[in-house]
Write an enzyme that holds these catalytic residues in place. Structure first.
Site, PDB file in Angstrom:
ATOM      1  N   SER A 201       0.821  -1.206   0.000  1.00 26.22           N
ATOM      2  CA  SER A 201       0.000   0.000   0.000  1.00 26.22           C
ATOM      3  C   SER A 201       0.864   1.270   0.000  1.00 26.22           C
ATOM      4  O   SER A 201       1.683   1.470  -0.887  1.00 26.22           O
ATOM      5  CB  SER A 201      -0.945  -0.051   1.210  1.00 26.22           C
ATOM      6  OG  SER A 201      -1.911   0.964   1.142  1.00 26.22           O
ATOM      7  N   ASP A 364      -9.457  -2.718  -5.907  1.00 29.58           N
ATOM      8  CA  ASP A 364      -9.292  -3.661  -4.796  1.00 29.58           C
ATOM      9  C   ASP A 364     -10.097  -3.263  -3.558  1.00 29.58           C
ATOM     10  O   ASP A 364      -9.822  -3.723  -2.456  1.00 29.58           O
ATOM     11  CB  ASP A 364      -7.814  -3.835  -4.439  1.00 29.58           C
ATOM     12  CG  ASP A 364      -7.182  -2.584  -3.824  1.00 29.58           C
ATOM     13  OD1 ASP A 364      -7.898  -1.595  -3.564  1.00 29.58           O
ATOM     14  OD2 ASP A 364      -5.960  -2.597  -3.569  1.00 29.58           O
ATOM     15  N   HIS A 397      -7.970  -4.797  -0.687  1.00 28.80           N
ATOM     16  CA  HIS A 397      -6.713  -4.105  -0.413  1.00 28.80           C
ATOM     17  C   HIS A 397      -6.074  -4.540   0.898  1.00 28.80           C
ATOM     18  O   HIS A 397      -4.844  -4.644   1.001  1.00 28.80           O
ATOM     19  CB  HIS A 397      -6.979  -2.591  -0.388  1.00 28.80           C
ATOM     20  CG  HIS A 397      -5.752  -1.755  -0.270  1.00 28.80           C
ATOM     21  ND1 HIS A 397      -4.892  -1.527  -1.319  1.00 28.80           N
ATOM     22  CD2 HIS A 397      -5.226  -1.077   0.794  1.00 28.80           C
ATOM     23  CE1 HIS A 397      -3.890  -0.748  -0.924  1.00 28.80           C
ATOM     24  NE2 HIS A 397      -4.067  -0.466   0.353  1.00 28.80           N
TER      25      HIS A 397
END
Length: 447
Positions: A201, A364, A397
């Site tokens: 991320s 996502d 995610h």
């Protein structure tokens, strides 16, 4: 017949051939079973809010309430993750907001803590301070990795980011210097093997900018491969809504002023914004009959009442994301696809104060597909850039280290990158591989 007599009667050439074959198989078995000596060191770089922060309050701290000053002069305490007591106590929530926020000093052109608040990141170089990484860490330890020896964590103060040349970013510069030393140390502790970097991320954006700032010779010496997990190198649409509505970081019923302060004060907040290069003229926010795209973020910042964000956005953020040059080290990009993801926020009559209607698209769940695919779009045609892209349908995610098959994919990529075959160490092969539906691989490097 005694064994010794049996051996003397065997054909000598056959005996030599068998011995060679058994030796080769033994080496391969050690290699693919995760023999610790054949594993490249691994450095894990967490995403936003995925590691601990500690704080202490000095005599210079001016608390917003008496409760908030109770810790003054009493040493270090855990600032993040916030404890359950604070989540249930509105007074503690006020303290958390005040101590967690940062301040942009326009004169110094840098960000820092509120006066009297001192922070630090514990457990640097260890995985102990990471949040949500335990399943992956356990899997890596099961194949021979050891924390602080061949497996390392690189946590950071996620409230901050870095800045382009000519602009101060003291916290970001300290982190990049520490990360470089950690990578060099990890290599020296493991027979001078280059490392496998595994960011997730927001950590992907930091690692990417870190690599661009290192000399190419250094990158090629110390980085075996980067395994980007859910990289958003073009920002994401929800980053605009966070600036407009703020964020609560899990605190229930947090008042809007506190949400706004948490959502806007941090240096990293502006890095979430969609970049013009990646998002182009896609509609991201609609409010008061105005459609905002990545090309008019300045207008958006002014419209939501955040004019003080314009200067750092224009001078410190945009220059870093005007282009996405390839890092010129082998890269694997693992992304989730097929998850409903906020794409456009439409505000009604109440403007930015009200709750928007949300138009969803692919991604996502947090990061839009156009940003997830930016790596592939920009780097796949670059000569010399080795790139492998894996698409995992239905993986959110935040689920790469908790969903079984996604965790296995991440683990496999780390292990494939982190093993060094001893039989033919100089052979390097690039090939196209047939893969299951749902995955796409570009140029794959097999060592």
């Amino acid at each position: 017949m005694p064994l010794s007599q049996n051996i003397t009667h065997m054909d000598l050439p056959r005996l030599v051939a068998v011995a060679v074959l058994l030796g080769a198989l033994r080496q391969l078995r050690c290699h693919f079973a995760g023999d610790a000596k054949s594993l490249h060191p691994v450095v894990l770089v967490p995403g936003y809010a995925a590691n601990q922060l500690q704080a202490q309050l000095t005599s210079a701290y001016e608390p917003p309430t008496l409760v908030c000053g109770a810790r003054k002069g009493k040493g270090w305490f855990r600032l993040w993750p916030i404890n359950h007591t604070a989540m249930d106590d509105p007074h503690q929530a006020t303290c958390f907001t005040d101590q967690m926020s940062v301040v942009y000093d326009a004169v110094a052109d840098d960000y820092g803590n509120a006066a009297g608040v001192v922070t630090r990141v514990p457990f640097f170089a260890s995985t102990r301070g990471l949040i949500g990484w335990d399943p992956l860490v356990r899997q890596l330890e099961a194949v021979g990795y050891r924390d602080g020896e061949s497996l390392f964590g690189a946590p950071y103060d996620f409230r901050y980011s870095v800045a382009p040349r000519g602009h101060r970013s003291a916290e970001g510069a300290r982190y990049f210097a520490a990360l470089a030393r950690l990578i060099e140390m990890a290599s020296s502790l493991n027979e001078n093997l280059p490392v496998v970097l595994v960011p997730h991320s927001f950590g992907c954006a930091l690692v990417y900018q870190f690599l661009l700032g290192r000399p190419l010779a250094w990158r090629r010496r110390y980085v075996k491969r980067v395994v980007f997990v859910a990289a958003a190198l073009g920002g994401f649409a929800e980053g605009m809504d966070i600036l407009a509505a703020g964020m609560d970081l899990g605190l229930p019923n947090l008042a809007r002023p506190s949400r706004i302060r948490l959502g806007r004060s941090q240096q990293s907040a502006l890095w979430r914004l969609p970049t013009p290069m990646v998002f182009g003229d896609r509609p991201l926010v609609v409010a008061n009959n105005v459609t905002y795209t990545a090309y008019n973020i300045v207008g958006f910042l002014n419209a939501i009442g955040f004019p003080e964000g314009v200067r750092p956005y224009v001078t410190r953020v945009l220059p870093m994301w005007e282009a996405l040059p390839a890092p010129m080290v082998p890269v694997t990009s693992i992304i989730g696809v097929g998850v409903s993801t906020p794409e456009t926020f439409v505000y009604g009559e109440d403007g930015f104060v009200g709750a928007p209607e949300v138009v969803y698209g692919d991604g996502d769940g947090d990061i839009n597909m156009v940003s997830l695919e930016a790596i592939e779009k920009e780097w796949s045609g670059v000569e010399g850039q080795v790139l492998k892209v894996l698409r995992l349908p239905g993986v959110h995610h935040s689920d790469f280290f908790s969903v079984g098959f996604a965790l296995k994919k991440v683990l496999d990529e780390i292990l494939n990158a982190g093993r060094t075959a001893k039989l033919y160490p100089k052979i390097e092969v690039q090939t196209n591989m047939q893969v299951p539906v749902g995955e796409k691989r570009l140029r794959v490097q097999v060592l």
